[in-house]
Scaffold this active site. Structure first.
Site, PDB file in Angstrom:
ATOM      1  N   SER A   1       0.800  -1.235   0.000  1.00  0.00           N
ATOM      2  CA  SER A   1       0.000   0.000   0.000  1.00  0.00           C
ATOM      3  C   SER A   1       0.828   1.277   0.000  1.00  0.00           C
ATOM      4  CB  SER A   1      -0.951   0.014   1.208  1.00  0.00           C
ATOM      5  OG  SER A   1      -1.996  -0.900   1.015  1.00  0.00           O
TER       6      SER A   1
ATOM      7  N   LYS B   1       0.247   3.412  -3.022  1.00  0.00           N
ATOM      8  CA  LYS B   1      -0.997   4.153  -3.275  1.00  0.00           C
ATOM      9  C   LYS B   1      -0.804   5.654  -3.519  1.00  0.00           C
ATOM     10  CE  LYS B   1      -3.871   0.750  -0.879  1.00  0.00           C
ATOM     11  NZ  LYS B   1      -4.558   0.405   0.382  1.00  0.00           N
TER      12      LYS B   1
ATOM     13  N   TYR C   1      -3.509  -3.853 -10.332  1.00  0.00           N
ATOM     14  CA  TYR C   1      -3.422  -3.463  -8.923  1.00  0.00           C
ATOM     15  C   TYR C   1      -2.518  -4.421  -8.146  1.00  0.00           C
ATOM     16  CZ  TYR C   1      -4.867  -2.472  -4.123  1.00  0.00           C
ATOM     17  OH  TYR C   1      -4.874  -2.171  -2.779  1.00  0.00           O
TER      18      TYR C   1
ATOM     19  N   TYR D   1      -3.674   4.035   7.619  1.00  0.00           N
ATOM     20  CA  TYR D   1      -4.941   3.323   7.798  1.00  0.00           C
ATOM     21  C   TYR D   1      -5.779   4.006   8.887  1.00  0.00           C
ATOM     22  CZ  TYR D   1      -2.338  -0.180   5.131  1.00  0.00           C
ATOM     23  OH  TYR D   1      -1.588  -0.827   4.189  1.00  0.00           O
TER      24      TYR D   1
ATOM     25  N   VAL E   1       1.437  -3.443   4.114  1.00  0.00           N
ATOM     26  CA  VAL E   1       1.486  -4.678   4.902  1.00  0.00           C
ATOM     27  C   VAL E   1       2.727  -5.518   4.619  1.00  0.00           C
ATOM     28  CG1 VAL E   1      -1.008  -4.797   5.237  1.00  0.00           C
ATOM     29  CG2 VAL E   1       0.035  -5.945   3.257  1.00  0.00           C
TER      30      VAL E   1
END
Length: 305
Positions: A61, A64, A189, A241, A259
């Site tokens: 992530s 992103k 993705y 998060y 992660v």
């Protein structure tokens, strides 16, 4: 700086025992949970590293905000934020709940999985091969590392076990939020999340965001200044998060976690920081990595608040 980093790594390594490896992507369980590393690159291009900094891991992530920057370059803010919101969700990164209960069903922000899948669907290209090549080249430019590539084992592991992301993507498709073939979007993705990096790659990307998209190493602009500012704002409000508020209070640096154990941090006009520690807390953030960032922020007064 070097002595400080080595001291911080040494003092925080014990916390790796309190975390756990990500298990929902089976390939990530092969990591050594005791690994811990940091790299700092300041805007004068001084590089400092400590701990297990040679270890490679997948970006997950942390990708992103970078993909968001590319989507904004490709589509403009108005088009992007017609499909993705700008607010913290307060829910876990892989939550589906608000897509069903809040109308219209646009994801709350680009840092949760639902929002990131929408962002990936907006990358320009005639087919997935061209989109992937453009994406990889963008990551390579921002990290100043032309060798960045996909970890095929992690990619295949994610693709085999990514049922929750499939559920999210098909729900988004049914609501008209994403266009195109769902499986092709998910494939891109999964590859995006499987880009293999080191802490130095993350620190360099963070440093180039710290200079608002201007690559100090090669003296060239990679990201327009307003887009770099937007990306860093999301890192502050949503990057860790549903622990982003606590992180902002305790650390106060625009950051994005993944992660795989990586955290990319960007101290405006000062430095980029890359951290790696694959042992995660219950929110999905590196448990020792957060403590490393808390210590360096305190020692060097890096909080932007």
């Amino acid at each position: 700086m070097q002595d400080l980093l080595e001291k911080i790594i040494q003092e925080n390594r014990k916390y790796t025992e309190k975390g756990n490896l990500a298990t929902y992507i089976p390939e990530l369980t092969k990591a050594n949970k005791n690994d811990l590393a940091i790299c700092v690159i300041d805007i004068e291009n001084n590089v400092y590293k400590a701990g297990d900094y040679e270890k490679k891991f997948t970006i997950q992530s942390v990708s992103k905000p970078i993909t968001l920057a590319l989507a904004l370059i490709d589509n403009g803010k108005e088009n992007v934020f017609a499909k993705v919101g700008m607010e913290p969700s307060g829910d876990p990164f892989n939550s589906i709940m608000k897509l069903e209960t809040v109308k219209p069903s646009i994801p709350y922000n680009p840092m949760i999985n639902a929002g990131a899948i929408v962002i990936t669907s907006m990358i320009k290209g005639k087919d997935n091969d061209e989109k992937l090549e453009r994406m990889l080249n963008f990551f390579r430019s921002l990290s100043c590392n032309p060798t960045l590539n996909i970890n095929e084992d992690v990619y295949n592991s994610e693709k085999r076990t990514g049922d929750r992301n499939r559920a999210i993507a098909y729900l988004l498709k049914s609501e008209g939020i994403i266009d195109g073939d769902v499986e092709e979007i998910l494939d891109l993705y999964f590859k995006q999340c499987s880009i293999e990096v080191t802490v130095e790659d993350l620190a360099r990307m963070g440093a180039n965001l710290a200079t608002y998209g201007f690559d100090m190493l090669h003296r060239q602009r990679i990201i327009p200044e307003d887009i770099a500012r937007t990306v860093k704002t999301f890192m502050v409000t949503c990057g860790m998060y549903d622990a982003s508020g606590e992180f902002a209070i305790n650390v106060g640096i625009p950051s994005k976690s993944g992660v795989g154990g990586g955290i990319m941090s960007s101290v405006p006009k000062k430095m980029g920081i890359g951290v790696f520690g694959p042992a995660l807390d219950k929110k999905g953030n590196s448990i020792a990595g957060i403590r490393v960032l808390k210590d360096i922020s305190k020692q060097l007064s890096l909080s932007i608040f």
